[in-house]
Design an enzyme around this catalytic site. Structure first.
Site, short mmCIF file in Angstrom:
data_model
loop_
_atom_site.label_atom_id
_atom_site.label_comp_id
_atom_site.label_asym_id
_atom_site.label_seq_id
_atom_site.Cartn_x
_atom_site.Cartn_y
_atom_site.Cartn_z
N GLY A 149 -7.14 5.41 -41.31
CA GLY A 149 -7.14 6.78 -41.83
C GLY A 149 -8.28 7.58 -41.27
N TYR A 176 -8.06 -2.23 -23.62
CA TYR A 176 -8.58 -2.90 -24.82
C TYR A 176 -9.36 -4.13 -24.36
CZ TYR A 176 -5.52 -0.01 -27.75
OH TYR A 176 -4.89 1.03 -28.37
N PRO A 201 -11.88 4.65 -35.60
CA PRO A 201 -12.35 3.42 -34.95
C PRO A 201 -13.27 2.57 -35.82
CG PRO A 201 -12.92 5.38 -33.65
CD PRO A 201 -12.22 5.87 -34.87
N1 NAP Z 1 -2.39 5.68 -29.03
C1 NAP Z 1 -3.67 5.71 -29.31
O1 NAP Z 1 -4.40 6.61 -28.88
C2 NAP Z 1 -4.26 4.64 -30.18
C3 NAP Z 1 -5.56 4.80 -30.69
C4 NAP Z 1 -6.05 3.79 -31.51
C5 NAP Z 1 -5.28 2.67 -31.78
N2 NAP Z 1 -4.03 2.53 -31.25
C6 NAP Z 1 -3.17 1.37 -31.57
O2 NAP Z 1 -2.90 1.39 -32.96
C7 NAP Z 1 -3.26 0.12 -33.53
C8 NAP Z 1 -3.71 0.35 -34.97
O3 NAP Z 1 -4.94 1.04 -34.95
P1 NAP Z 1 -6.31 0.31 -35.33
O4 NAP Z 1 -6.19 -1.14 -35.08
O5 NAP Z 1 -7.38 1.02 -34.65
O6 NAP Z 1 -6.49 0.72 -36.83
P2 NAP Z 1 -5.76 0.33 -38.19
O7 NAP Z 1 -4.66 -0.61 -38.02
O8 NAP Z 1 -5.47 1.63 -38.86
O9 NAP Z 1 -6.97 -0.34 -38.97
C9 NAP Z 1 -7.61 -1.47 -38.44
C10 NAP Z 1 -8.88 -1.69 -39.23
O10 NAP Z 1 -8.52 -2.06 -40.56
C11 NAP Z 1 -8.96 -3.37 -40.83
N3 NAP Z 1 -7.86 -4.09 -41.49
C12 NAP Z 1 -6.62 -4.34 -41.01
N4 NAP Z 1 -5.89 -5.03 -41.91
C13 NAP Z 1 -6.70 -5.22 -42.98
C14 NAP Z 1 -6.52 -5.86 -44.24
N5 NAP Z 1 -5.35 -6.44 -44.56
N6 NAP Z 1 -7.56 -5.87 -45.12
C15 NAP Z 1 -8.74 -5.26 -44.81
N7 NAP Z 1 -8.97 -4.63 -43.64
C16 NAP Z 1 -7.94 -4.61 -42.72
C17 NAP Z 1 -9.28 -4.01 -39.49
O11 NAP Z 1 -10.34 -4.94 -39.63
P3 NAP Z 1 -10.07 -6.52 -39.44
O12 NAP Z 1 -9.99 -6.76 -37.98
O13 NAP Z 1 -11.28 -7.11 -40.09
O14 NAP Z 1 -8.82 -6.86 -40.18
C18 NAP Z 1 -9.71 -2.81 -38.67
O15 NAP Z 1 -11.07 -2.51 -38.90
C19 NAP Z 1 -4.34 -0.40 -32.60
O16 NAP Z 1 -4.55 -1.79 -32.75
C20 NAP Z 1 -3.80 0.00 -31.26
O17 NAP Z 1 -2.82 -0.92 -30.82
C21 NAP Z 1 -3.52 3.51 -30.47
#
Ligand code: NAP
Length: 299
Positions: free
Chosen positions: A221, A69, A225
Site C-alpha cells: 500500500g 530484481y 518498497p
Molecule cells: N511493475 C512495477 O513497477 C512493480 C513495482 C514493484 C513491484 N512489482 C511486482 O509486484 C510484486 C508485489 O510487490 P511487492 O513485493 O513490492 O509488495 P507487496 O506484495 O505489496 O508487499 C510485500 C511486502 O509485504 C510483506 N509481506 C508479504 N506477505 C506478508 C505476510 N503474509 N505477512 C506480513 N508481511 C507480508 C513482505 O515482507 P516479507 O518478505 O517479510 O514477507 C514485503 O515487505 C513484486 O514482488 C514485483 O513482482 C512491480
C-alpha cells in the site's frame, strides 16, 4: 487462515492469453533481500529457494519477476531457474523490461526501444528459457509508449515472447498499445492505502475487455518498497478478525474482489508468509465488509 491445505486453486483461474493462471501468484521482488527496495541486505538463498518451491507446491503457477530484481548476492531470475527448472508446463513466468540497473545496482537511464531485445535476451539467459511467456513494457514515465511497445511487438512476432503487457500506465496507454499488438495484462500500483482514480478507470476498462489487471504493492500500500503497509488498519483488522484471518490476507483478498480479472502477486521472501498469502485466495468478503473497506479507501 494459515492452513497449508489451502492451495492457489481456491483463488480461481484466469487466462493470460491462452495461458491459464491461478489468481494468486507470487511477486519475486522480495526474494533478493530486505530493506531499501531490493538493494539492502541480501536474502538467505535457501530460504528464497524454499519460497519458490513452496509456491509451486501450493499450486501457484504465475510468477512475476525481472532481470533488475537483484541484490549484491542474489538474482530473482537465477533463483527461479535454480529452484524450478525444468519448469512445469503450466508455470507462467512474467517479466518486466524497460528499466534496467547497472552492475553496481544503480538504475540506468531509460532504455531506447532498440535496447529492449537485449533486455528480453538477458531474462531468457537468466531464466534458462528460449521464449518468455509474458513480457510487460514497464513505462519509464515517457508520454508515448508506442515506440517501446512496438519494439516488443516485433519480438513477439519473432517468437521470443508469447504475450505482452504494460505496466505503470495511464488509461490512454492501453489504447495506444492495443493499436500495435494485443495486450493481455496491465500491472499498476493498486491496493488499500493507495488510491489513484486513473488506475480505478484502467481496472474497469481491463475488466470490460477481458484483460488481466495485476496490482503491485497491494500488501505494501502506502509503504511501497518499505514493506507491508498499515493504511486503514482499523477497518482491515475488523474484517480480518471476523474471518480469523490476518490483515495482509484481507488486503490481498480485497484486490481479488475487485473483479475476476484481478491477479494478485504478493511479494515475500518468507515461506510462512507465502502460505498465508496463498490462503488469502480462499477468503470471501461480504458486501458489507467490501463497503467498509471501500469507504475507508476513498474517504
Ligand atoms: N511493475 C512495477 O513497477 C512493480 C513495482 C514493484 C513491484 N512489482 C511486482 O509486484 C510484486 C508485489 O510487490 P511487492 O513485493 O513490492 O509488495 P507487496 O506484495 O505489496 O508487499 C510485500 C511486502 O509485504 C510483506 N509481506 C508479504 N506477505 C506478508 C505476510 N503474509 N505477512 C506480513 N508481511 C507480508 C513482505 O515482507 P516479507 O518478505 O517479510 O514477507 C514485503 O515487505 C513484486 O514482488 C514485483 O513482482 C512491480
Amino acid at each position: 487462515m494459515t492452513s497449508e491445505t489451502i492451495t492457489a486453486e481456491s483463488s480461481g483461474t484466469w487466462h493470460l492469453g491462452d495461458l491459464p493462471v491461478r489468481r494468486v501468484g507470487l511477486g519475486a521482488m522480495r526474494l533478493t533481500g530486505s530493506a531499501a527496495f531490493h538493494l539492502g541486505t541480501p536474502s538467505g538463498r535457501e530460504r528464497s529457494l524454499a519460497v519458490l518451491r513452496k509456491a509451486v507446491e501450493l499450486g501457484v503457477n504465475h510468477i512475476d519477476t525481472a532481470a533488475f530484481y537483484f541484490s549484491s548476492l542474489r538474482s530473482a531470475n537465477e533463483m527461479i531457474n535454480s529452484a524450478l527448472a525444468p519448469y512445469a508446463d503450466d508455470l507462467v513466468i512474467a517479466v518486466k523490461v524497460g528499466p534496467y540497473r547497472e552492475w553496481s545496482g544503480e538504475w540506468g537511464a531509460s532504455a531506447h526501444p532498440g535496447d529492449l531485445r537485449a533486455h528480453v535476451e538477458e531474462n531468457l539467459r537468466q531464466l534458462g528459457r528460449d521464449h518468455l511467456d509474458v513480457v510487460y513494457l514497464r513505462r519509464m514515465r515517457q508520454d508515448s509508449i508506442a515506440d517501446h511497445f512496438g519494439a516488443l511487438a516485433e519480438l513477439r512476432e519473432a517468437g521470443l515472447i508469447r504475450h505482452l503487457g504494460i505496466s505503470d500506465v495511464e488509461p490512454r496507454h492501453l489504447a495506444e498499445a492495443q493499436a500495435i499488438a494485443p495486450v493481455v495484462c496491465v500491472q499498476n500500483r493498486y491496493g488499500l492505502g493507495f488510491h489513484d482514480p486513473a488506475t480505478d478507470e484502467l481496472l474497469a476498462r481491463c475488466r470490460e475487455q477481458g484483460i488481466a489487471f495485476v496490482p503491485f504493492y497491494a500488501v505494501a500500500g502506502e509503504a511501497g518498497p518499505q514493506g507491508a503497509g498499515t493504511a486503514h488498519e482499523d477497518e482491515v483488522r475488523a474484517v480480518a478478525r471476523a474471518h480469523g484471518a490476518s490483515a495482509v490476507q484481507v488486503r490481498i483478498a480485497w484486490t481479488l474482489h475487485r473483479g475476476p480479472h484481478v491477479l494478485a502477486i504478493p511479494g515475500t521472501g518468507n515461506p510462512e508468509h507465502l502460505a498465508e498469502n496463498v490462503a488469502a485466495g480462499a477468503l470471501r468478503l461480504t458486501d458489507e465488509e467490501l463497503a467498509l473497506l471501500d469507504a475507508a479507501r476513498t474517504g
